[in-house]
Design an enzyme around this catalytic site. Structure first.
Site, short mmCIF file in Angstrom:
data_model
loop_
_atom_site.label_atom_id
_atom_site.label_comp_id
_atom_site.label_asym_id
_atom_site.label_seq_id
_atom_site.Cartn_x
_atom_site.Cartn_y
_atom_site.Cartn_z
N HIS A 122 0.78 -1.10 -0.07
CA HIS A 122 0.08 0.17 -0.02
C HIS A 122 0.92 1.32 0.05
O HIS A 122 2.03 1.07 0.67
CB HIS A 122 -0.79 0.01 1.22
CG HIS A 122 -1.90 1.07 1.48
ND1 HIS A 122 -1.53 2.34 1.89
CD2 HIS A 122 -3.30 1.14 1.15
CE1 HIS A 122 -2.78 3.07 1.74
NE2 HIS A 122 -3.67 2.28 1.37
N ASP A 199 2.95 -4.32 8.11
CA ASP A 199 1.90 -3.67 8.03
C ASP A 199 0.79 -4.67 8.10
O ASP A 199 0.18 -5.27 7.25
CB ASP A 199 1.76 -2.78 6.60
CG ASP A 199 0.39 -2.33 6.13
OD1 ASP A 199 -0.45 -2.65 6.98
OD2 ASP A 199 0.25 -1.79 5.16
N GLN A 202 -4.60 -5.32 7.01
CA GLN A 202 -5.48 -6.12 6.48
C GLN A 202 -5.27 -7.54 7.12
O GLN A 202 -6.13 -8.54 6.56
CB GLN A 202 -5.37 -6.40 4.88
CG GLN A 202 -5.37 -5.05 4.17
CD GLN A 202 -6.86 -4.51 4.29
OE1 GLN A 202 -7.90 -5.21 4.42
NE2 GLN A 202 -7.11 -3.46 3.47
N LYS A 225 -10.65 -0.69 10.22
CA LYS A 225 -10.94 -1.86 9.50
C LYS A 225 -11.13 -3.06 10.36
O LYS A 225 -11.49 -4.03 10.05
CB LYS A 225 -9.61 -2.34 9.01
CG LYS A 225 -9.47 -1.16 7.57
CD LYS A 225 -8.11 -1.65 7.06
CE LYS A 225 -7.54 -0.60 6.29
NZ LYS A 225 -8.20 0.35 4.98
N CYS A 365 -4.83 2.32 -3.72
CA CYS A 365 -3.59 3.01 -2.91
C CYS A 365 -2.55 1.90 -3.16
O CYS A 365 -1.58 1.83 -2.24
CB CYS A 365 -3.84 3.56 -1.70
SG CYS A 365 -5.27 4.49 -1.38
N1 C6P Z 1 -6.44 0.37 2.36
C1 C6P Z 1 -8.20 0.05 1.05
O1 C6P Z 1 -9.49 0.28 0.45
P1 C6P Z 1 -5.20 3.74 7.00
O2 C6P Z 1 -5.63 4.32 5.67
O3 C6P Z 1 -3.93 4.56 7.59
O4 C6P Z 1 -6.03 3.34 7.94
O5 C6P Z 1 -4.57 2.48 6.34
C2 C6P Z 1 -3.50 2.19 5.22
C3 C6P Z 1 -3.42 1.13 4.76
C4 C6P Z 1 -2.01 0.34 4.89
N2 C6P Z 1 -1.89 -0.85 4.45
C5 C6P Z 1 -2.78 -1.64 3.91
C6 C6P Z 1 -2.34 -3.06 3.58
C7 C6P Z 1 -4.05 -0.86 3.63
O6 C6P Z 1 -4.84 -1.70 3.01
C8 C6P Z 1 -4.46 0.55 3.97
C9 C6P Z 1 -5.84 0.83 3.73
C10 C6P Z 1 -7.67 0.79 2.17
O7 C6P Z 1 -7.65 -0.94 0.68
C11 C6P Z 1 -7.75 2.24 2.09
S1 C6P Z 1 -6.80 2.98 0.84
#
Ligand code: C6P
Length: 409
Positions: A122, A199, A202, A225, A365
């Site tokens: 991401h 990270d 997910q 999430k 992203c």
């Molecule tokens: N992915 C998706 O629709 P934040 O925005 O900080 O809570 O998370 C960022 C992020 C980082 N790593 C991974 C693997 C992610 O999936 C995400 C967030 C969402 O896939 C929003 S872009």
């Protein structure tokens, strides 16, 4: 099914609505999950009865707010099996946590050192390292993926060398739905003295995660999430590192003593929590963890796996569909990115929306990944604890209806 969906869905009133004349089917939990009533109640009770700043006033409301905020830290600690509550830093989310880590490690990098990530990251696990590389003269390198999107471990072994200082990898991809071998990568990283970061945006919402077993130096995830409110997340770090490293944000509550020219820092975890935190968010995260624990993380994982085991072969059998990530359902989490060949994913998403189904379309992203798999964008359905096999069937029907609508065979 492992989970009692009928009972669970009563906790999520938002799911019980009509969208475009059809019952809502929410398949966008990888972007953000829905929140159960228990979490909404805890957040609203906090604002109704206890709202106050934490660690500051010694009045009753301040004490209550502090107690609830710190109790959430204990819940997070236990949830990811961190060894010590001081290893749980509350942040705004995964993005903030990863940015923090990149800034915290800046002093530990020299010109020519290497930072290693994969092509499936991401943006929040790409750009902080690009910027760190620019600031330090380090080199950012990428581990290759195999044809089904798994990390190429031979390439990882070849690229993790004495020059490597940081390895940072998603535990689960938000596009490919693949689970990465974080522990194995950590062993390779540690063997050359590099830091291992993962990270968990997910993974933590969907499976039982044990940071001690993974043996990572840092781990990042987001509350929103995993049934908690937006604006709250976690940075987990190895205790010795968090103690040694300097804070990257400065202000209220992260200090021990402030002089006119110099200051000293508070003990962990306050050292990394400058300013008034997201108190309601942290308390909501604690309530979300209670909710997930009541269902059982292994049950949640099995429930999602049952859906994927049922859905993926059906999807694979439809002509003209391209699905990204591992083809074996056993290797594929509830994140399913796909394209209907000949249609733009935004049109697919709009067609789904007209049928009451929420899926995401775009680059998710993850632009380097999309370039790697030679796609501009994809549609993506993502399943969570409240989704059902019936919804999986409706999803398949929607694909067929969309193809028919656009005149595709
Ligand atoms: N992915 C998706 O629709 P934040 O925005 O900080 O809570 O998370 C960022 C992020 C980082 N790593 C991974 C693997 C992610 O999936 C995400 C967030 C969402 O896939 C929003 S872009």
């Amino acid at each position: 099914m492992t989970l009692n969906s009928e009972k669970i869905r009563k906790d999520f009133k938002i799911l019980d609505q009509i969208v475009n004349d059809e019952p809502l089917i929410y398949l966008d939990s990888a972007a953000t999950s829905q929140k159960p009533q228990a979490v909404l109640d805890v957040v609203s009770d906090y604002y109704l009865h206890d709202n106050s700043n934490v660690h500051r006033g010694v009045h009753t409301l301040g004490e209550r707010a502090t107690q609830a905020y710190e109790a959430s830290r204990d819940k997070v600690r236990a949830f990811i099996n961190a060894g010590d509550r001081r290893q749980v830093i509350f942040t705004r989310g995964t993005t903030t946590s990863l940015n923090f880590i990149a800034r915290m490690l800046e002093g530990r990098l020299d010109e020519g050192d290497e930072i290693l990530i994969t092509y499936m990251e991401h943006h929040s696990n790409v750009i902080p390292w690009q910027e760190l590389a620019k600031r330090t003269g380090a080199k950012l390198r990428y581990i290759e993926l195999d044809s089904e999107g798994r990390i190429d471990m031979d390439d990882a072994r070849a690229k993790i060398t004495s020059a490597t200082k940081i390895v940072s990898v998603a535990h689960v991809s938000n596009v490919l739905g693949v689970v990465n071998p974080v522990k194995e990568l950590g062993e390779l990283a540690h063997a050359v003295g590099a830091y291992m970061i993962s990270d968990g945006a997910q993974s933590v919402p969907h499976m039982s995660v044990d940071v001690q077993d993974l043996d990572v130096d840092f781990y990042a995830f987001s509350g929103h999430k995993m049934c908690a409110p937006t604006g709250i997340g976690v940075l987990y770090g190895r205790l010795s590192l968090l103690e040694e490293l300097d804070p990257v944000e400065f202000g209220g509550e992260m200090i021990d003593f402030v002089g006119l020219q110099e200051s000293t820092w508070a003990a962990l975890p306050s050292k990394f929590e400058a300013g008034t935190p997201n108190i309601a968010g942290a308390i909501g995260l604690g309530a979300a963890i209670d909710y997930l624990n009541d269902l059982g993380m292994d049950n949640i994982h099995d429930h999602e796996q049952e859906i994927v085991n049922y859905l993926l072969p059906k999807l694979q059998a439809i002509p003209g569909i391209e699905i990204y990530g591992p083809s074996d359902p056993a290797e594929h989490t509830g994140v399913i990115a796909f394209n209907i060949i000949g249609l733009h994913p935004h049109d697919v998403s709009s067609a789904f929306d007209m049928q009451g189904i929420a899926v995401r379309a775009g680059h998710h992203c993850a632009q380097p990944l999309l370039k790697y798999i030679d796609q501009q964008s994809t549609a993506r359905a993502s399943f969570y604890l409240y989704n059902t096999l019936d919804e999986a069937d409706k999803f398949i029907e929607a694909i067929l209806a969309t193809k028919e609508f656009f005149g595709l065979k």
